[in-house]
Design a protein around this motif. Structure first.
Motif, PDB file in Angstrom:
ATOM      1  N   LYS A 159       0.818  -1.208   0.000  1.00 32.88           N
ATOM      2  CA  LYS A 159       0.000   0.000   0.000  1.00 32.88           C
ATOM      3  C   LYS A 159       0.865   1.277   0.000  1.00 32.88           C
ATOM      4  O   LYS A 159       0.510   2.284  -0.577  1.00 32.88           O
ATOM      5  CB  LYS A 159      -0.858  -0.049   1.272  1.00 32.88           C
ATOM      6  N   ARG A 160       2.031   1.190   0.623  1.00 32.86           N
ATOM      7  CA  ARG A 160       2.933   2.354   0.668  1.00 32.86           C
ATOM      8  C   ARG A 160       3.427   2.750  -0.723  1.00 32.86           C
ATOM      9  O   ARG A 160       3.930   3.849  -0.925  1.00 32.86           O
ATOM     10  CB  ARG A 160       4.151   2.048   1.544  1.00 32.86           C
ATOM     11  N   TYR A 161       3.316   1.818  -1.654  1.00 37.76           N
ATOM     12  CA  TYR A 161       3.782   2.085  -3.024  1.00 37.76           C
ATOM     13  C   TYR A 161       2.598   2.324  -3.958  1.00 37.76           C
ATOM     14  O   TYR A 161       2.641   2.034  -5.137  1.00 37.76           O
ATOM     15  CB  TYR A 161       4.646   0.913  -3.505  1.00 37.76           C
ATOM     16  N   ASN A 162       1.534   2.865  -3.400  1.00 37.77           N
ATOM     17  CA  ASN A 162       0.310   3.146  -4.159  1.00 37.77           C
ATOM     18  C   ASN A 162      -0.236   1.890  -4.839  1.00 37.77           C
ATOM     19  O   ASN A 162      -0.571   1.894  -6.020  1.00 37.77           O
ATOM     20  CB  ASN A 162       0.545   4.262  -5.187  1.00 37.77           C
ATOM     21  N   ALA A 163      -0.318   0.819  -4.062  1.00 40.64           N
ATOM     22  CA  ALA A 163      -0.847  -0.434  -4.608  1.00 40.64           C
ATOM     23  C   ALA A 163      -2.339  -0.567  -4.326  1.00 40.64           C
ATOM     24  O   ALA A 163      -2.843  -0.124  -3.297  1.00 40.64           O
ATOM     25  CB  ALA A 163      -0.107  -1.615  -3.985  1.00 40.64           C
ATOM     26  N   PHE A 164      -3.020  -1.184  -5.301  1.00 40.59           N
ATOM     27  CA  PHE A 164      -4.426  -1.579  -5.171  1.00 40.59           C
ATOM     28  C   PHE A 164      -4.469  -3.101  -5.313  1.00 40.59           C
ATOM     29  O   PHE A 164      -3.530  -3.713  -5.817  1.00 40.59           O
ATOM     30  CB  PHE A 164      -5.265  -0.924  -6.270  1.00 40.59           C
ATOM     31  N   PHE A 165      -5.608  -3.684  -4.916  1.00 39.94           N
ATOM     32  CA  PHE A 165      -5.725  -5.148  -4.913  1.00 39.94           C
ATOM     33  C   PHE A 165      -7.067  -5.535  -5.524  1.00 39.94           C
ATOM     34  O   PHE A 165      -8.101  -5.026  -5.093  1.00 39.94           O
ATOM     35  CB  PHE A 165      -5.626  -5.670  -3.474  1.00 39.94           C
ATOM     36  N   SER A 166      -7.025  -6.425  -6.513  1.00 42.84           N
ATOM     37  CA  SER A 166      -8.315  -6.809  -7.079  1.00 42.84           C
ATOM     38  C   SER A 166      -8.599  -8.286  -6.854  1.00 42.84           C
ATOM     39  O   SER A 166      -7.687  -9.118  -6.806  1.00 42.84           O
ATOM     40  CB  SER A 166      -8.422  -6.426  -8.546  1.00 42.84           C
ATOM     41  N   PHE A 167      -9.878  -8.561  -6.700  1.00 43.18           N
ATOM     42  CA  PHE A 167     -10.366  -9.898  -6.362  1.00 43.18           C
ATOM     43  C   PHE A 167     -11.276 -10.394  -7.467  1.00 43.18           C
ATOM     44  O   PHE A 167     -12.113  -9.647  -7.978  1.00 43.18           O
ATOM     45  CB  PHE A 167     -11.150  -9.845  -5.041  1.00 43.18           C
ATOM     46  N   SER A 168     -11.122 -11.672  -7.803  1.00 38.44           N
ATOM     47  CA  SER A 168     -11.983 -12.260  -8.837  1.00 38.44           C
ATOM     48  C   SER A 168     -13.054 -13.129  -8.176  1.00 38.44           C
ATOM     49  O   SER A 168     -12.985 -13.425  -6.976  1.00 38.44           O
ATOM     50  CB  SER A 168     -11.159 -13.121  -9.793  1.00 38.44           C
ATOM     51  N   GLY A 169     -14.020 -13.542  -8.998  1.00 39.36           N
ATOM     52  CA  GLY A 169     -15.115 -14.379  -8.506  1.00 39.36           C
ATOM     53  C   GLY A 169     -14.661 -15.730  -7.985  1.00 39.36           C
ATOM     54  O   GLY A 169     -15.414 -16.421  -7.292  1.00 39.36           O
ATOM     55  N   ALA A 170     -13.421 -16.116  -8.283  1.00 37.34           N
ATOM     56  CA  ALA A 170     -12.914 -17.385  -7.769  1.00 37.34           C
ATOM     57  C   ALA A 170     -12.841 -17.347  -6.237  1.00 37.34           C
ATOM     58  O   ALA A 170     -12.860 -18.390  -5.579  1.00 37.34           O
ATOM     59  CB  ALA A 170     -11.544 -17.702  -8.362  1.00 37.34           C
ATOM     60  N   ALA A 171     -12.780 -16.140  -5.671  1.00 35.39           N
ATOM     61  CA  ALA A 171     -12.755 -15.998  -4.212  1.00 35.39           C
ATOM     62  C   ALA A 171     -14.069 -16.473  -3.574  1.00 35.39           C
ATOM     63  O   ALA A 171     -14.164 -16.601  -2.359  1.00 35.39           O
ATOM     64  CB  ALA A 171     -12.489 -14.542  -3.831  1.00 35.39           C
ATOM     65  N   LEU A 172     -15.082 -16.732  -4.412  1.00 35.00           N
ATOM     66  CA  LEU A 172     -16.387 -17.130  -3.876  1.00 35.00           C
ATOM     67  C   LEU A 172     -16.539 -18.644  -3.737  1.00 35.00           C
ATOM     68  O   LEU A 172     -17.570 -19.124  -3.270  1.00 35.00           O
ATOM     69  CB  LEU A 172     -17.506 -16.551  -4.753  1.00 35.00           C
ATOM     70  N   PHE A 173     -15.510 -19.389  -4.134  1.00 34.52           N
ATOM     71  CA  PHE A 173     -15.556 -20.838  -3.904  1.00 34.52           C
ATOM     72  C   PHE A 173     -15.383 -21.107  -2.412  1.00 34.52           C
ATOM     73  O   PHE A 173     -14.630 -20.407  -1.723  1.00 34.52           O
ATOM     74  CB  PHE A 173     -14.456 -21.558  -4.706  1.00 34.52           C
ATOM     75  N   GLU A 174     -16.100 -22.132  -1.965  1.00 30.79           N
ATOM     76  CA  GLU A 174     -16.086 -22.540  -0.560  1.00 30.79           C
ATOM     77  C   GLU A 174     -14.672 -22.556   0.039  1.00 30.79           C
ATOM     78  O   GLU A 174     -14.421 -22.027   1.109  1.00 30.79           O
ATOM     79  CB  GLU A 174     -16.693 -23.956  -0.496  1.00 30.79           C
ATOM     80  N   ASN A 175     -13.721 -23.174  -0.705  1.00 32.97           N
ATOM     81  CA  ASN A 175     -12.375 -23.373  -0.157  1.00 32.97           C
ATOM     82  C   ASN A 175     -11.475 -22.136  -0.243  1.00 32.97           C
ATOM     83  O   ASN A 175     -10.309 -22.189   0.097  1.00 32.97           O
ATOM     84  CB  ASN A 175     -11.696 -24.562  -0.855  1.00 32.97           C
ATOM     85  N   LYS A 176     -12.013 -21.017  -0.700  1.00 34.25           N
ATOM     86  CA  LYS A 176     -11.190 -19.798  -0.838  1.00 34.25           C
ATOM     87  C   LYS A 176     -11.452 -18.822   0.308  1.00 34.25           C
ATOM     88  O   LYS A 176     -11.495 -17.604   0.134  1.00 34.25           O
ATOM     89  CB  LYS A 176     -11.465 -19.118  -2.188  1.00 34.25           C
ATOM     90  N   GLN A 177     -11.608 -19.381   1.486  1.00 26.58           N
ATOM     91  CA  GLN A 177     -11.945 -18.552   2.639  1.00 26.58           C
ATOM     92  C   GLN A 177     -10.874 -17.501   2.935  1.00 26.58           C
ATOM     93  O   GLN A 177     -11.174 -16.376   3.323  1.00 26.58           O
ATOM     94  CB  GLN A 177     -12.155 -19.458   3.842  1.00 26.58           C
ATOM     95  N   LYS A 178      -9.621 -17.884   2.666  1.00 26.46           N
ATOM     96  CA  LYS A 178      -8.508 -16.964   2.943  1.00 26.46           C
ATOM     97  C   LYS A 178      -8.676 -15.667   2.139  1.00 26.46           C
ATOM     98  O   LYS A 178      -8.449 -14.570   2.648  1.00 26.46           O
ATOM     99  CB  LYS A 178      -7.197 -17.667   2.580  1.00 26.46           C
ATOM    100  N   ALA A 179      -9.074 -15.821   0.880  1.00 21.03           N
ATOM    101  CA  ALA A 179      -9.265 -14.638   0.024  1.00 21.03           C
ATOM    102  C   ALA A 179     -10.410 -13.773   0.543  1.00 21.03           C
ATOM    103  O   ALA A 179     -10.332 -12.542   0.530  1.00 21.03           O
ATOM    104  CB  ALA A 179      -9.537 -15.079  -1.410  1.00 21.03           C
ATOM    105  N   ARG A 180     -11.468 -14.415   1.014  1.00 21.68           N
ATOM    106  CA  ARG A 180     -12.609 -13.625   1.515  1.00 21.68           C
ATOM    107  C   ARG A 180     -12.261 -12.896   2.814  1.00 21.68           C
ATOM    108  O   ARG A 180     -12.695 -11.776   3.051  1.00 21.68           O
ATOM    109  CB  ARG A 180     -13.838 -14.525   1.703  1.00 21.68           C
ATOM    110  N   ILE A 181     -11.451 -13.533   3.646  1.00 22.03           N
ATOM    111  CA  ILE A 181     -11.028 -12.870   4.892  1.00 22.03           C
ATOM    112  C   ILE A 181     -10.179 -11.643   4.539  1.00 22.03           C
ATOM    113  O   ILE A 181     -10.358 -10.553   5.080  1.00 22.03           O
ATOM    114  CB  ILE A 181     -10.249 -13.847   5.800  1.00 22.03           C
TER     115      ILE A 181
END
Ligand SMILES: [Zn+2]
Length: 256
Positions: A159-181
């Motif tokens: 973030k200190r380097y003006n970073a953004f983060f994008s998330f795809s719909g794959a984060a909605l799979f049951e086993n992708k809890q880490k991405a949702r957190i």
């Protein structure tokens, strides 16, 4: 809403690309950040952006195709297309080619030199990218870590380097809890959303047409409302913030 990462040039869209773009627009998609992955498809991405004013082109070579990189063509495209960002570039410690580091460094330098925002693919390579950020004087104006799968601490560093983060719909799979957190914990002003279509297809219930085995751009509206719920926001306010974030990421480029 803006799809922060998509490959509309992919040949899997050759038969119905215009229809899919129109369908997505009907569902409220107002912009597509369309990323090349290798020199071969840079021209296609640039042509698409000339044909559709809602497409912002990103050109560059992905670590999986690093051995195809052409420094000369990248620079000459950037001179001609002042509205083009750089991407998708990066490091992939699982599937990247042997020369990926030098190819990434060169494109990163070009992004800084031409002052273009940069879309980054980072798989198991946070330490390498962090080291590069710490030691490089001239940096690109903004970074977008797409399909981000790191930790909150890593995101806070980036973030200190003006970073953004994008998330795809794959984060909605049951086993992708880490991405949702991660999505739930990251500051809202740093989040973007993406389909990464035609890949990263979300679970069926988040697909507008579940019989289509590709991920398609119109799925973004279903992904957006699911992500809004994760952020405890109503969909409209969530999308408004995301759109502002996308514009801040692009700032410096012509965008309407
Ligand atoms: Zn991608």
């Amino acid at each position: 809403m803006i799809d922060a990462h998509i490959h509309l040039q992919d040949e899997r869209f050759d038969t119905d690309r215009d229809i899919l773009i129109r369908q997505a627009q009907k569902r409220g998609v107002i912009g597509f950040f369309c990323a090349a992955t290798r020199p071969e498809d840079e021209k296609k991405v640039l042509e698409l952006s000339q044909k559709h004013s809602h497409i912002v082109p990103f050109i560059g070579t992905h670590p999986w195709f690093a051995d195809e990189y052409c420094a000369v063509s990248l620079r000459s495209h950037l001179k001609r297309f002042i509205n083009a960002g750089i991407g998708e570039i990066g490091l992939d410690m699982l599937k990247g080619k042997n020369n990926q580091m030098s190819v990434f460094k060169d494109q990163f330098e070009v992004a800084a030199l031409f002052k273009r925002p940069c879309v980054i693919h980072c798989v198991k390579a946070f330490d390498h990218i962090a080291a590069l950020l710490k030691t490089t004087k001239e940096l690109p104006p903004a970074l977008l870590f797409h399909g981000f799968s790191g930790t909150v601490e890593q995101a806070m560093f980036l973030k200190r380097y003006n970073a953004f983060f994008s998330f795809s719909g794959a984060a909605l799979f049951e086993n992708k809890q880490k991405a949702r957190i991660l999505l739930s914990r990251l500051p809202i002003d740093k989040i973007l959303i993406e389909t990464d279509a035609p890949d990263m297809r979300p679970p069926d219930r988040f697909c507008a047409n579940s019989s289509d085995k590709r991920n398609t751009p119109e799925n973004l509206y279903l992904i957006a409302s699911a992500f809004a719920a994760i952020k405890n926001m109503d969909t409209t306010s969530f999308i408004n913030v995301i759109n502002e974030n996308a514009k801040r990421f692009l700032s410096g480029l012509k965008y309407e």
